[in-house]
Design a protein around this motif. Structure first.
Motif, PDB file in Angstrom:
ATOM      1  N   LEU A  27      38.627  46.105  57.408  1.00 49.44           N
ATOM      2  CA  LEU A  27      37.178  45.936  57.408  1.00 49.44           C
ATOM      3  C   LEU A  27      36.877  44.507  57.850  1.00 49.44           C
ATOM      4  N   LYS A  40      31.804  45.119  61.230  1.00 45.29           N
ATOM      5  CA  LYS A  40      30.776  45.690  60.366  1.00 45.29           C
ATOM      6  C   LYS A  40      30.008  44.540  59.720  1.00 45.29           C
ATOM      7  N   ARG A  49      32.061  52.257  56.163  1.00 50.43           N
ATOM      8  CA  ARG A  49      33.463  51.962  56.487  1.00 50.43           C
ATOM      9  C   ARG A  49      34.361  52.028  55.255  1.00 50.43           C
TER      10      ARG A  49
END
Length: 288
Positions: A27, A40, A49
């Motif tokens: 991430l 993100k 996510r």
């Protein structure tokens, strides 16, 4: 690869068994990570996510707020902390029991993430080389610590990397780091050979071909090759074209002793783990 050596890490007081390889989902709360699909930056995208990682079978969420791609711009500690606080607050709201790793080389950032958000693992691309306080900080925090090999810094690592023998040099590097950490009382150490970090295409594939050599430490091994240039520079295209190559390398890595796969594409990696495990232990196959 013989998995009779029992490997585990202590995660929040619970033992994570690595005799069955784990998948770590990436991430990135950054605007400039090398794979655009991994970036993100708003609350909704982060929430989607983290649920995707877990729903697809990932057991660890690895959040990073400082891009370590070649020639990446430097980010201040304050900005790194701001990005991580935002991302971690979403993770803790959405999945309060999730095992979270933070990708940082800064001791103050590591301490904040563990003390304020209960982060389970610190993933340090510099193995303490970019912050002298990192090793003592990890010892005080008492959490698992991933040490990666990198020649140089993210800004300089691809400027003419050189080794006398890349495998022997990385093994020696780890031997020194592991001893220093042991002397400080750090118990849970994970090794990452650092594919793509200060290495040419030849260096990367030499490391892959001899990955089993790293089992000499009897420590967990993390492999992070997901969509990296060692794949698409060999096969053509770009990061967006490198899933098939990632899967191929992850398969090889598992047969050579990898215990954790750090990936963008969790579902594909989980399937690789299942297939390799079925090959290695056919009597324990359970159909879906």
């Amino acid at each position: 690869m013989d998995r009779n050596i029992i490997k585990y890490i202590n995660v929040n007081g619970q033992l994570m068994d690595l005799s069955h390889p784990q998948v770590m989902g990436i991430l990135n709360v950054t605007p400039d990570s090398f794979f655009a699909g991994s970036r993100k930056q708003n609350e909704t995208d982060i929430a989607v996510r983290v649920h995707q990682i877990v729903d697809e079978g990932g057991s660890i969420i690895d959040i990073g707020a400082y891009s370590s791609r070649p020639n990446a711009e430097d980010v201040s500690p304050e900005e790194e902390m701001r990005r991580l606080r935002f991302g971690l607050s979403v993770i803790r709201r959405e999945l309060p029991e999730a095992v979270v790793s933070v990708d940082t080389f800064r001791a103050d950032v590591a301490r904040m993430c563990v003390e304020e958000y209960g982060v389970s693992i610190i993933n340090d691309i510099s193995a303490g080389m970019m912050d002298a306080d990192m090793f003592p900080t990890i010892a005080r925090l008492g959490i698992p610590y991933i040490i990666m090999h990198m020649q140089g810094t993210p800004q300089t690592m691809q400027t003419h990397p050189h080794y006398d023998n890349v495998v022997k040099d990385v093994l020696y590097y780890f031997s020194e780091k592991v001893q220093r950490l042991r002397d400080l009382g750090v118990k849970d150490i994970i090794l990452d050979p650092g594919f793509g970090f200060g290495k040419t295409l030849t260096h990367n594939y030499a490391l892959l071909s001899q990955l089993e050599e790293f089992s000499i430490f009897e420590l967990p091994i993390l492999v992070g090759v997901s969509r990296k240039s060692m794949i698409y520079r060999l096969l053509g295209g770009g990061p967006e074209d490198a899933l098939n190559g990632t899967t191929a390398i992850n398969t090889i890595a598992l047969t050579k002793g990898a215990d954790i796969l750090r990936v963008h594409d969790v579902k594909a990696a989980v399937e690789v783990v299942k297939i390799v495990s079925a090959m290695q232990h056919p009597t324990f196959i359970t159909p879906s």
